[in-house]
Motif scaffolding. Structure first.
Motif, PDB file in Angstrom:
ATOM      1  N   SER A  83       0.737  -1.225   0.001  1.00  0.00           N
ATOM      2  CA  SER A  83       0.019   0.068   0.182  1.00  0.00           C
ATOM      3  C   SER A  83       0.913   1.296  -0.019  1.00  0.00           C
ATOM      4  CB  SER A  83      -0.865  -0.126   1.076  1.00  0.00           C
ATOM      5  OG  SER A  83      -0.277  -0.092   2.503  1.00  0.00           O
ATOM      6  N   ARG A  84       0.264   2.508  -0.475  1.00  0.00           N
ATOM      7  CA  ARG A  84       1.071   3.673  -0.510  1.00  0.00           C
ATOM      8  C   ARG A  84       1.765   3.979   0.783  1.00  0.00           C
ATOM      9  NH1 ARG A  84      -2.323   7.685  -3.889  1.00  0.00           N
ATOM     10  NH2 ARG A  84      -0.951   9.151  -2.900  1.00  0.00           N
ATOM     11  N   ASP A 135      -3.029   0.300  -8.804  1.00  0.00           N
ATOM     12  CA  ASP A 135      -2.908   1.693  -9.365  1.00  0.00           C
ATOM     13  C   ASP A 135      -2.655   2.557  -8.090  1.00  0.00           C
ATOM     14  OD1 ASP A 135      -5.115   2.297  -8.105  1.00  0.00           O
ATOM     15  OD2 ASP A 135      -6.547   2.692  -9.924  1.00  0.00           O
ATOM     16  N   GLU A 137      -4.486   4.596  -6.265  1.00  0.00           N
ATOM     17  CA  GLU A 137      -5.463   4.490  -5.310  1.00  0.00           C
ATOM     18  C   GLU A 137      -5.710   3.033  -4.766  1.00  0.00           C
ATOM     19  OE1 GLU A 137      -6.502   6.588  -8.239  1.00  0.00           O
ATOM     20  OE2 GLU A 137      -5.606   7.891  -7.062  1.00  0.00           O
ATOM     21  N   GLU A 138      -4.642   2.099  -5.069  1.00  0.00           N
ATOM     22  CA  GLU A 138      -4.602   0.928  -4.419  1.00  0.00           C
ATOM     23  C   GLU A 138      -5.862  -0.281  -4.942  1.00  0.00           C
ATOM     24  OE1 GLU A 138      -4.033   0.588  -0.212  1.00  0.00           O
ATOM     25  OE2 GLU A 138      -2.905   2.118  -0.195  1.00  0.00           O
ATOM     26  N   ARG A 139      -6.222   0.084  -6.235  1.00  0.00           N
ATOM     27  CA  ARG A 139      -7.146  -0.566  -6.825  1.00  0.00           C
ATOM     28  C   ARG A 139      -6.443  -1.486  -7.568  1.00  0.00           C
ATOM     29  NH1 ARG A 139     -10.449   4.483  -9.527  1.00  0.00           N
ATOM     30  NH2 ARG A 139      -8.483   4.599 -10.268  1.00  0.00           N
ATOM     31  N   ASP A 155     -12.816  -1.629 -10.224  1.00  0.00           N
ATOM     32  CA  ASP A 155     -13.222  -0.624  -9.416  1.00  0.00           C
ATOM     33  C   ASP A 155     -13.779  -1.232  -8.379  1.00  0.00           C
ATOM     34  OD1 ASP A 155     -13.177   1.757  -8.780  1.00  0.00           O
ATOM     35  OD2 ASP A 155     -14.888   2.580 -10.297  1.00  0.00           O
TER      36      ASP A 155
END
Length: 159
Positions: A83-84, A135, A137-139, A155
């Motif tokens: 995760s970011r 991506d 946004e963690e998708r 999504d």
């Protein structure tokens, strides 16, 4: 610095280790306790390294502050993605019926949750399996097979 694994079978001793290349000096050093580990991923905050053994049969995490490895996930775990904020690790495993499922591990409490199944999505394989990533946004991003490889974003509505 660059984190990498020696290719299996490339070392005369046959030892697989994780190494760090210091770009300023050109020197490499071995991560402690990394023998037999593969596919390393540095956390965005630089505090952890996620890796798997060469058979991908567990997810391992190195705490760089303590130098200790933990095994928060037993069983197949591939294509780790952080995760970011470095608080979670996403990974993929194949479940019954040959379905790839993406999971998320929370480092704070060890909780693992199912994110999405690739059931019904024709899989495209790279040289090392059915890749996935995240991506910004963690998708989850996956490849699907439509006779040519494409990238697809899923999504997902977070609970």
């Amino acid at each position: 610095s660059v984190l990498f694994a020696h290719a299996l079978g490339q070392r005369p001793s046959g030892r697989q280790t994780l190494r760090v290349l210091d770009l300023a000096t050109g020197q490499t050093s071995e991560l402690p306790g990394s023998e037999g580990k593969f596919s390393p991923r540095w956390s965005p905050d630089g505090r952890h390294v996620a890796a798997t053994p060469a058979d991908w049969q567990k997810l391992l995490v190195l705490d760089l502050d303590t130098g200790q490895w933990s095994e928060p996930v037993a069983g197949a775990a591939g294509f780790q993605a952080w995760s970011r904020d470095g608080a979670r690790i996403y990974f993929q495993r194949t479940e019954e019926g040959d379905v790839n499922v993406i999971y998320r591990l929370h480092l704070s409490d060890g909780r693992t949750e199912r994110v999405v199944s690739r059931q019904g999505v024709p899989r495209a394989y790279s040289f090392c399996g059915a890749w996935f990533g995240l991506d910004p946004e963690e998708r989850p991003l996956i490849m699907r097979d439509r006779s040519v490889a494409e990238l697809v974003a899923i999504d997902y509505a977070w609970p």
